[in-house]
Design an enzyme around this catalytic site. Structure first.
Site, mmCIF file in Angstrom:
data_model
loop_
_atom_site.group_PDB
_atom_site.id
_atom_site.type_symbol
_atom_site.label_atom_id
_atom_site.label_comp_id
_atom_site.label_asym_id
_atom_site.label_seq_id
_atom_site.Cartn_x
_atom_site.Cartn_y
_atom_site.Cartn_z
ATOM 1 N N HIS A 147 39.610 38.409 33.031
ATOM 2 C CA HIS A 147 40.692 37.825 33.829
ATOM 3 C C HIS A 147 40.206 36.555 34.505
ATOM 4 O O HIS A 147 39.005 36.326 34.672
ATOM 5 C CB HIS A 147 41.229 38.822 34.866
ATOM 6 C CG HIS A 147 40.355 39.007 36.071
ATOM 7 N ND1 HIS A 147 40.444 38.205 37.188
ATOM 8 C CD2 HIS A 147 39.371 39.907 36.341
ATOM 9 C CE1 HIS A 147 39.574 38.609 38.095
ATOM 10 N NE2 HIS A 147 38.899 39.629 37.606
ATOM 11 N N CYS A 148 41.155 35.723 34.897
ATOM 12 C CA CYS A 148 40.866 34.556 35.729
ATOM 13 C C CYS A 148 41.851 34.610 36.889
ATOM 14 O O CYS A 148 42.013 35.661 37.504
ATOM 15 C CB CYS A 148 40.924 33.255 34.926
ATOM 16 S SG CYS A 148 42.417 33.004 33.946
ATOM 17 N N ALA A 149 42.500 33.511 37.234
ATOM 18 C CA ALA A 149 43.464 33.536 38.327
ATOM 19 C C ALA A 149 44.842 33.971 37.820
ATOM 20 O O ALA A 149 45.403 34.983 38.249
ATOM 21 C CB ALA A 149 43.543 32.174 39.006
#
Length: 259
Positions: A147-149
Site C-alpha cells: 500500500h501507499c497513500a
C-alpha cells in the site's frame, strides 16, 4: 462491482491482485497478493478483517513524512513483517507540491503523472523497498499486502511489476491497474474532491483535472514500462539489474504464488 474489490469501512482501494492466469499455464493463488490505500483511518471492524486475512508482510510505500502524518493502525497481536523505506528529506510529497503550485488542468495533471511514472522505477528509496518486497514474496507464508497513500500509483506500479514477473497477460495487468477508478468511485467523487482542492489551494480544478490526477490511466503505466525498457532493454533485465530479482529468486516466487 468487481469481486476483487474488498470493502472496508475506512481503508480505500483494497483489492486482491492474485487469481490471474499466467503465461506458464498456471494461475496465481487468490488471497496471497493484496493491495490498498493507507490504514491510518482503519476502524476496529477493519482491523479485525485485516487480522482474518492472514497477512504475513505489509509493504508501506509511503514517504516517512506521510507515515508520520497518518500512522498505520494495527490489530491486537499484529505480527506481520513491515517493509518500509523512503528518504526523509522533510520535503512535501511531490503530489502535494504539484497541487499547490501547478495549473489544475487535465493536461497538467497528465503531464505530472507521466513524469512521476517515468521516475518511479528508478528512485533509490523505492528500489530498496521493491527489492525487500520481492524477497518477502519468496519467503512469506501468509499474504503480502502492499500500500501507499491512495493505493493507486506507487502501489499500482508495484502490483503491475509483480504481474509482469509472474507472467500475467498485459490485458489482465492493465485491467487490474484500472480497477482503482472503480474502487474509489472517482467519477462520482470528483466534484467533492474539486471543492476540497479549491479550499486547500485557492484555485479551481475541473472534474476532468481531478480525474486525470487522482485516477489512473493505462498511459501512466505504459510510461513507466517504456522508461524501464529504454534504460534496461527489458523488464526482466530491470528486475535483475535494478531490483535484484535473479532466476533463483524468481523461481521461488513463482513456486510460492502459482498453482
Amino acid at each position: 462491482m468487481s469481486p476483487r474489490i474488498l470493502r472496508f469501512d475506512a481503508i480505500d482501494n483494497f483489492r486482491d491482485f492474485g487469481d490471474y492466469a499466467t503465461a506458464a499455464g498456471r494461475r496465481l493463488r487468490p488471497g496471497r497478493l493484496l493491495r490498498s490505500a493507507h490504514h491510518g483511518r482503519a476502524s476496529e471492524a477493519d482491523l479485525e478483517r485485516l487480522k482474518a486475512l492472514g497477512i504475513g508482510a505489509v509493504v508501506d510505500l509511503r514517504r516517512p513524512g506521510e507515515r508520520r502524518d497518518q500512522p498505520s493502525r494495527r490489530h491486537a497481536g499484529f505480527a506481520a513483517a513491515v517493509i518500509e523505506g523512503g528518504l526523509d528529506d522533510g520535503a512535501e510529497a511531490p503530489h502535494i507540491a504539484f497541487l499547490k503550485s501547478a495549473d489544475l488542468t487535465a493536461d497538467s495533471g497528465r503531464r505530472f503523472m507521466d513524469q512521476t511514472y517515468r521516475r518511479l522505477p528508478f528512485d533509490p528509496a523505492y528500489l530498496d523497498v521493491f527489492a525487500r518486497y520481492f524477497r518477502a514474496l519468496a519467503e512469506t507464508d501468509g499474504a503480502v499486502l502492499i500500500h501507499c497513500a491512495a493505493g493507486k500509483d506507487r502501489t499500482g506500479f508495484l502490483a503491475a511489476l509483480t504481474h509482469r514477473l509472474l507472467g500475467v497477460g498485459r490485458d489482465d495487468m492493465v485491467e487490474d491497474y484500472l480497477l482503482t477508478n472503480t474502487a474509489v468511485d472517482l467519477a462520482g467523487r470528483a466534484p467533492a474532491i474539486a471543492r476540497q482542492l479549491e479550499r486547500m489551494t485557492g484555485r479551481v480544478a475541473s472534474d476532468a483535472a481531478v480525474v486525470a490526477f487522482l485516477g489512473v490511466e493505462a498511459a501512466y503505466l505504459e510510461a513507466a514500462f517504456a522508461e524501464i525498457e529504454a534504460r534496461h532493454g527489458t523488464v526482466d533485465a530491470y528486475l535483475e539489474q535494478a531490483v535484484g530479482v535473479d532466476a533463483p529468486l524468481r523461481a521461488r516466487i513463482e513456486a510460492r504464488l502459482s498453482a
